[in-house]
Motif scaffolding. Structure first.
Motif, PDB file in Angstrom:
ATOM      1  N   LEU A 237       0.879  -1.163   0.000  1.00  0.00           N
ATOM      2  CA  LEU A 237       0.000   0.000   0.000  1.00  0.00           C
ATOM      3  C   LEU A 237       0.920   1.217   0.000  1.00  0.00           C
ATOM      4  CD1 LEU A 237      -2.627  -1.082   2.689  1.00  0.00           C
ATOM      5  CD2 LEU A 237      -2.791  -1.268   0.214  1.00  0.00           C
ATOM      6  N   PRO A 238       0.948   1.966  -1.094  1.00  0.00           N
ATOM      7  CA  PRO A 238       1.883   3.092  -1.183  1.00  0.00           C
ATOM      8  C   PRO A 238       1.692   4.085  -0.040  1.00  0.00           C
ATOM      9  CG  PRO A 238       0.841   2.669  -3.297  1.00  0.00           C
ATOM     10  CD  PRO A 238       0.139   1.808  -2.293  1.00  0.00           C
ATOM     11  N   ASN A 239       2.801   4.463   0.568  1.00  0.00           N
ATOM     12  CA  ASN A 239       2.775   5.404   1.681  1.00  0.00           C
ATOM     13  C   ASN A 239       4.097   6.146   1.735  1.00  0.00           C
ATOM     14  OD1 ASN A 239       4.657   4.039   3.710  1.00  0.00           O
ATOM     15  ND2 ASN A 239       3.264   2.368   3.205  1.00  0.00           N
ATOM     16  N   PRO A 240       4.126   7.301   2.392  1.00  0.00           N
ATOM     17  CA  PRO A 240       5.369   8.075   2.458  1.00  0.00           C
ATOM     18  C   PRO A 240       6.382   7.534   3.466  1.00  0.00           C
ATOM     19  CG  PRO A 240       3.631   9.220   3.625  1.00  0.00           C
ATOM     20  CD  PRO A 240       3.001   8.025   2.971  1.00  0.00           C
ATOM     21  N   LEU A 241       5.998   6.560   4.276  1.00  0.00           N
ATOM     22  CA  LEU A 241       6.885   6.040   5.308  1.00  0.00           C
ATOM     23  C   LEU A 241       7.849   4.975   4.814  1.00  0.00           C
ATOM     24  CD1 LEU A 241       4.249   5.665   8.150  1.00  0.00           C
ATOM     25  CD2 LEU A 241       5.856   7.541   7.805  1.00  0.00           C
ATOM     26  N   TYR A 242       7.477   4.297   3.732  1.00  0.00           N
ATOM     27  CA  TYR A 242       8.252   3.125   3.312  1.00  0.00           C
ATOM     28  C   TYR A 242       8.286   3.067   1.791  1.00  0.00           C
ATOM     29  CZ  TYR A 242       9.614  -1.758   2.877  1.00  0.00           C
ATOM     30  OH  TYR A 242      10.261  -2.905   2.561  1.00  0.00           O
ATOM     31  N   VAL A 243       9.460   2.850   1.249  1.00  0.00           N
ATOM     32  CA  VAL A 243       9.627   2.698  -0.192  1.00  0.00           C
ATOM     33  C   VAL A 243      10.085   1.269  -0.460  1.00  0.00           C
ATOM     34  CG1 VAL A 243      10.885   3.483  -2.226  1.00  0.00           C
ATOM     35  CG2 VAL A 243      10.235   5.118  -0.449  1.00  0.00           C
ATOM     36  N   ARG A 244       9.329   0.559  -1.257  1.00  0.00           N
ATOM     37  CA  ARG A 244       9.633  -0.841  -1.573  1.00  0.00           C
ATOM     38  C   ARG A 244      10.731  -0.899  -2.628  1.00  0.00           C
ATOM     39  NH1 ARG A 244       6.638  -5.710  -0.895  1.00  0.00           N
ATOM     40  NH2 ARG A 244       7.072  -7.206  -2.543  1.00  0.00           N
ATOM     41  N   MET A 245      11.721  -1.757  -2.407  1.00  0.00           N
ATOM     42  CA  MET A 245      12.863  -1.861  -3.314  1.00  0.00           C
ATOM     43  C   MET A 245      12.646  -2.869  -4.444  1.00  0.00           C
ATOM     44  SD  MET A 245      15.134   0.121  -2.046  1.00  0.00           S
ATOM     45  CE  MET A 245      15.705   0.887  -0.572  1.00  0.00           C
ATOM     46  N   VAL A 246      11.725  -3.787  -4.252  1.00  0.00           N
ATOM     47  CA  VAL A 246      11.442  -4.822  -5.237  1.00  0.00           C
ATOM     48  C   VAL A 246      10.079  -4.519  -5.854  1.00  0.00           C
ATOM     49  CG1 VAL A 246      11.009  -7.303  -5.496  1.00  0.00           C
ATOM     50  CG2 VAL A 246      12.791  -6.518  -3.970  1.00  0.00           C
ATOM     51  N   PRO A 247       9.921  -4.690  -7.161  1.00  0.00           N
ATOM     52  CA  PRO A 247       8.621  -4.387  -7.782  1.00  0.00           C
ATOM     53  C   PRO A 247       7.497  -5.245  -7.197  1.00  0.00           C
ATOM     54  CG  PRO A 247      10.289  -4.882  -9.449  1.00  0.00           C
ATOM     55  CD  PRO A 247      10.915  -5.126  -8.121  1.00  0.00           C
ATOM     56  N   ARG A 248       6.320  -4.642  -7.117  1.00  0.00           N
ATOM     57  CA  ARG A 248       5.136  -5.354  -6.629  1.00  0.00           C
ATOM     58  C   ARG A 248       4.623  -6.283  -7.728  1.00  0.00           C
ATOM     59  NH1 ARG A 248       4.960   0.067  -5.540  1.00  0.00           N
ATOM     60  NH2 ARG A 248       4.766   0.632  -3.358  1.00  0.00           N
ATOM     61  N   THR A 249       4.152  -7.459  -7.297  1.00  0.00           N
ATOM     62  CA  THR A 249       3.577  -8.403  -8.257  1.00  0.00           C
ATOM     63  C   THR A 249       2.149  -8.736  -7.839  1.00  0.00           C
ATOM     64  OG1 THR A 249       4.311 -10.364  -7.056  1.00  0.00           O
ATOM     65  CG2 THR A 249       5.848  -9.447  -8.669  1.00  0.00           C
ATOM     66  N   LEU A 250       1.439  -9.375  -8.726  1.00  0.00           N
ATOM     67  CA  LEU A 250       0.079  -9.808  -8.419  1.00  0.00           C
ATOM     68  C   LEU A 250       0.078 -10.812  -7.266  1.00  0.00           C
ATOM     69  CD1 LEU A 250      -2.940  -9.780  -9.131  1.00  0.00           C
ATOM     70  CD2 LEU A 250      -2.468 -11.615 -10.745  1.00  0.00           C
ATOM     71  N   PHE A 251       1.079 -11.699  -7.241  1.00  0.00           N
ATOM     72  CA  PHE A 251       1.178 -12.679  -6.156  1.00  0.00           C
ATOM     73  C   PHE A 251       1.326 -11.999  -4.797  1.00  0.00           C
ATOM     74  CE2 PHE A 251       2.679 -15.869  -9.384  1.00  0.00           C
ATOM     75  CZ  PHE A 251       1.589 -16.707  -9.223  1.00  0.00           C
ATOM     76  N   ASP A 252       2.062 -10.898  -4.739  1.00  0.00           N
ATOM     77  CA  ASP A 252       2.224 -10.182  -3.472  1.00  0.00           C
ATOM     78  C   ASP A 252       0.870  -9.734  -2.931  1.00  0.00           C
ATOM     79  OD1 ASP A 252       4.983 -10.460  -3.616  1.00  0.00           O
ATOM     80  OD2 ASP A 252       5.254  -8.517  -4.604  1.00  0.00           O
ATOM     81  N   TYR A 253       0.053  -9.171  -3.794  1.00  0.00           N
ATOM     82  CA  TYR A 253      -1.267  -8.704  -3.360  1.00  0.00           C
ATOM     83  C   TYR A 253      -2.192  -9.868  -3.000  1.00  0.00           C
ATOM     84  CZ  TYR A 253      -0.043  -3.990  -4.703  1.00  0.00           C
ATOM     85  OH  TYR A 253       0.554  -2.767  -4.771  1.00  0.00           O
ATOM     86  N   ILE A 254      -2.109 -10.950  -3.769  1.00  0.00           N
ATOM     87  CA  ILE A 254      -2.944 -12.125  -3.472  1.00  0.00           C
ATOM     88  C   ILE A 254      -2.581 -12.693  -2.101  1.00  0.00           C
ATOM     89  CG2 ILE A 254      -3.376 -14.532  -4.122  1.00  0.00           C
ATOM     90  CD1 ILE A 254      -3.193 -13.592  -7.062  1.00  0.00           C
ATOM     91  N   PHE A 255      -1.288 -12.853  -1.830  1.00  0.00           N
ATOM     92  CA  PHE A 255      -0.870 -13.414  -0.547  1.00  0.00           C
ATOM     93  C   PHE A 255      -1.164 -12.475   0.608  1.00  0.00           C
ATOM     94  CE2 PHE A 255       2.246 -16.014  -3.176  1.00  0.00           C
ATOM     95  CZ  PHE A 255       1.395 -17.099  -3.216  1.00  0.00           C
ATOM     96  N   LEU A 256      -1.101 -11.163   0.383  1.00  0.00           N
ATOM     97  CA  LEU A 256      -1.471 -10.204   1.421  1.00  0.00           C
ATOM     98  C   LEU A 256      -2.942 -10.344   1.776  1.00  0.00           C
ATOM     99  CD1 LEU A 256      -1.061  -7.698   3.226  1.00  0.00           C
ATOM    100  CD2 LEU A 256      -1.469  -6.302   1.193  1.00  0.00           C
ATOM    101  N   VAL A 257      -3.808 -10.389   0.777  1.00  0.00           N
ATOM    102  CA  VAL A 257      -5.253 -10.496   1.025  1.00  0.00           C
ATOM    103  C   VAL A 257      -5.593 -11.831   1.672  1.00  0.00           C
ATOM    104  CG1 VAL A 257      -7.495 -10.672  -0.133  1.00  0.00           C
ATOM    105  CG2 VAL A 257      -5.894  -8.861  -0.780  1.00  0.00           C
ATOM    106  N   VAL A 258      -5.051 -12.917   1.152  1.00  0.00           N
ATOM    107  CA  VAL A 258      -5.385 -14.248   1.673  1.00  0.00           C
ATOM    108  C   VAL A 258      -4.867 -14.419   3.103  1.00  0.00           C
ATOM    109  CG1 VAL A 258      -4.971 -16.720   1.349  1.00  0.00           C
ATOM    110  CG2 VAL A 258      -5.575 -15.304  -0.587  1.00  0.00           C
ATOM    111  N   THR A 259      -3.656 -13.967   3.372  1.00  0.00           N
ATOM    112  CA  THR A 259      -3.115 -14.067   4.738  1.00  0.00           C
ATOM    113  C   THR A 259      -3.958 -13.263   5.712  1.00  0.00           C
ATOM    114  OG1 THR A 259      -0.881 -14.399   3.875  1.00  0.00           O
ATOM    115  CG2 THR A 259      -1.069 -13.703   6.167  1.00  0.00           C
ATOM    116  N   SER A 260      -4.376 -12.077   5.312  1.00  0.00           N
ATOM    117  CA  SER A 260      -5.220 -11.246   6.182  1.00  0.00           C
ATOM    118  C   SER A 260      -6.570 -11.904   6.428  1.00  0.00           C
ATOM    119  CB  SER A 260      -5.420  -9.867   5.568  1.00  0.00           C
ATOM    120  OG  SER A 260      -4.208  -9.217   5.397  1.00  0.00           O
ATOM    121  N   LEU A 261      -7.175 -12.445   5.379  1.00  0.00           N
ATOM    122  CA  LEU A 261      -8.476 -13.108   5.537  1.00  0.00           C
ATOM    123  C   LEU A 261      -8.372 -14.346   6.419  1.00  0.00           C
ATOM    124  CD1 LEU A 261      -9.976 -12.814   1.945  1.00  0.00           C
ATOM    125  CD2 LEU A 261     -10.686 -11.590   4.001  1.00  0.00           C
ATOM    126  N   PHE A 262      -7.336 -15.142   6.208  1.00  0.00           N
ATOM    127  CA  PHE A 262      -7.170 -16.337   7.029  1.00  0.00           C
ATOM    128  C   PHE A 262      -6.895 -15.988   8.489  1.00  0.00           C
ATOM    129  CE2 PHE A 262      -5.909 -19.402   3.400  1.00  0.00           C
ATOM    130  CZ  PHE A 262      -7.226 -19.738   3.217  1.00  0.00           C
TER     131      PHE A 262
END
Length: 138
Positions: A29-54
């Motif tokens: 989730l883009p924010n001014p506090l943290y800059v991600r060094m590796v590009p975001r992928t679809l898998f990253d978002y899928i695992f974030l949502v699934v881990t949160s739901l579980f």
């Protein structure tokens, strides 16, 4: 198992809270506090949502009086999920253990596998708790 309104609210709160916390900390989730060094992928978002739901579903299934011993497996699944969608070279713990080149060469290609393992562990845990542990509840 019938869930009360209180447990559903608690599970939803944990899901939303973990989504926001993990999303901000990992830079998904883009924010001014943290800059991600590796590009975001679809898998990253899928695992974030699934881990949160579980995580929310696990908390919603928690008995109020007799806490089970499944907490270690749930915690391990959350950690594996976090490592799967987190930036490997931004993780201070991993960077302290290994070098940047080792993480990008050997760890980064296997992050989707780690995420899949996390999802399978969490899904198995939730299925087991729903199917077998709750028969004593009825």
């Amino acid at each position: 198992m019938s869930l009360s309104r209180k447990t559903v609210v608690k599970g939803a709160t944990v899901s939303i809270g973990s989504f926001l916390l993990f999303g901000i900390v990992t830079g998904l989730l883009p924010n001014p506090l943290y800059v991600r060094m590796v590009p975001r992928t679809l898998f990253d978002y899928i695992f974030l949502v699934v881990t949160s739901l579980f995580a929310g579903a696990y908390v919603a299934q928690q008995p109020t009086t007799n806490r089970s011993n499944d907490d270690r497996l749930a915690f391990s699944s959350v950690i594996a999920g976090f490592l799967a969608f987190g930036c490997p070279i931004c993780n201070v713990f991993l960077l302290a253990l290994f070098s940047n080149s080792v993480l990008m060469t050997y760890f980064d290609p296997y992050r989707p596998v780690l995420g899949a393992v996390s999802v399978v562990l969490f899904a198995g845990l939730l299925y087991y708790r729903q199917r077998y542990d709750c028969q004593s509840c009825a």
